[in-house]
Design an enzyme around this catalytic site. Sequence first.
Site, short mmCIF file in Angstrom:
data_model
loop_
_atom_site.label_atom_id
_atom_site.label_comp_id
_atom_site.label_asym_id
_atom_site.label_seq_id
_atom_site.Cartn_x
_atom_site.Cartn_y
_atom_site.Cartn_z
CB THR A 39 -56.40 -70.31 52.87
OG1 THR A 39 -56.13 -69.52 51.55
CG2 THR A 39 -57.74 -70.66 52.90
CG HIS A 44 -51.17 -63.24 46.66
ND1 HIS A 44 -51.95 -62.73 45.67
CD2 HIS A 44 -51.81 -64.54 47.10
CE1 HIS A 44 -52.84 -63.75 45.40
NE2 HIS A 44 -52.91 -64.59 46.32
CG HIS A 47 -55.25 -60.80 48.20
ND1 HIS A 47 -54.20 -61.54 48.42
CD2 HIS A 47 -56.38 -61.81 48.16
CE1 HIS A 47 -54.71 -62.97 48.71
NE2 HIS A 47 -55.91 -63.02 48.70
CE LYS A 81 -61.79 -78.67 38.81
NZ LYS A 81 -61.91 -78.21 37.47
NE ARG A 85 -60.57 -71.04 48.59
CZ ARG A 85 -61.86 -70.62 48.01
NH1 ARG A 85 -61.70 -69.96 46.93
NH2 ARG A 85 -63.00 -70.61 48.72
CD GLN A 177 -69.25 -64.46 47.41
OE1 GLN A 177 -68.87 -65.48 46.84
NE2 GLN A 177 -69.04 -63.19 46.62
CG ASP A 198 -63.10 -64.14 40.13
OD1 ASP A 198 -63.22 -63.01 40.56
OD2 ASP A 198 -62.39 -64.98 40.52
CE LYS A 236 -54.06 -66.08 39.25
NZ LYS A 236 -54.43 -67.31 39.98
CE LYS A 239 -50.30 -68.04 41.45
NZ LYS A 239 -49.99 -69.18 42.49
CB THR A 240 -42.64 -64.64 39.93
OG1 THR A 240 -42.40 -65.21 41.23
CG2 THR A 240 -43.12 -63.03 40.09
#
Length: 432
Positions: A39, A44, A47, A81, A85, A177, A198, A236, A239-240
């Site tokens: 997407t 980043h 991944h 949500k 994506r 999947q 997950d 997490k 993330k910044t």
Amino acid sequence: MKNFVEELKWRGMLAQIMPGTEEALQKEMMTAYLGTDPTADSLHIGHLCGIMMLRHLQRCGHKPIILVGGATGMIGDPSGKSQERNLLNNETLYHNQECIKKQVAKFLDFESKDANAAELVNNYDWMKDFTFLDFAREVGKHITVNYMMAKESVQQRLNGTARDGLSFTEFTYQLLQGYYFLYLYQHKGVRLQLGGNDQWGNMTTGTELIRRTLGNDAEPAFALTCPLITKADGKKFGKTESGNIWLDPQRTTPYKFYQFWLNVSDDDAERYIKIFTSLDKETIDALVEEHRQDPGRRVLQRRLAEEVTVMVHSQEALDTAIEASSILFGKSTKEGLEKLDEATFLDVFDGVPHFDVSKDVLGQPAVEIFTQAAPVFPSKGEMRKMVQGGGVSLNKEKLTQFDRPITADDLIDGKYLLAQKGKKNYFLLTVK
């Protein structure tokens, strides 16, 4: 053949593994796949753990396949949500796929003549003509609702506080999947799926679908997950405040990328250097020991930042990032500033006081500009005193006359002036 599972274990990259996986990997070359979301036109650092799993897999003699989820991109977020994506058209999906392959090619060997050359596939290629009737006949009849309901991920959604419950799309996503795995098993000989922890429920649905579709006599399929990477404080990873740290230099400059790794905590550096580099155990153990002897030198952080920046970008990008990093604290020059591209220059001085001034100020004395146009100094007297004491620099060069005119020749990149009071106080002026 090098033991892939052992490699993951000592690196802290193994969460769950199906029985028999390690033994099967030791017997012969195995083909494994990992899915990624298309997407965006860049991956980043969230991944990176999965991509590094594929890298180690190939280095251990096995064949990696990266699956770009084009069909997934056509669905969007099954829970409804995520704004990230969103639905994508074919042109955007193809563009994103090509950008992702270019990035992953820095980690995997797609050009090898050996049997374990990496491949990239897009599930949209085989799902675009797959009808709902096909899905019901070939997938739906093999997995019971009871089996799907028992999954922890489904139970969490059903028993959670979410008012909107569980959409049909989200519920059946594990079947989709699972079918991707079945398709790759039948058409590419894939017997192992890799992914984040997950995804365990969806991945084991795939192995079960293969068993129920093809019978117990078929070669077994396996699943293996890496842990979800977090920071030492449990937050997490990746993330910044300003968002994701991207692999694309247009989205995150190599300087900012390098700084992210350079600034991780000691505990995180010790974990991350195992996960995000290809350094061997002996080298890492020696670095950890050296770091513990003198944490202030930040040996681990520096080596981590260097390794990952070179791997994702290049040696040249690393050299530029290191040079840019020295500007705030080292003896840089105006020439050094002018070497930086605009994005890197702004990243280096992100957070320093920033003033916009009119181009009409050009030609005026420095003392006027730095007290009236931009309040770098509270008064002309203070500026005069600091200049006379040698404590003021303009564009990293000592300002010897407080009233010397500032002209267009002083501008960096045709628009910036960098004032410095003392060693550490910087002020950036944008001349518009």
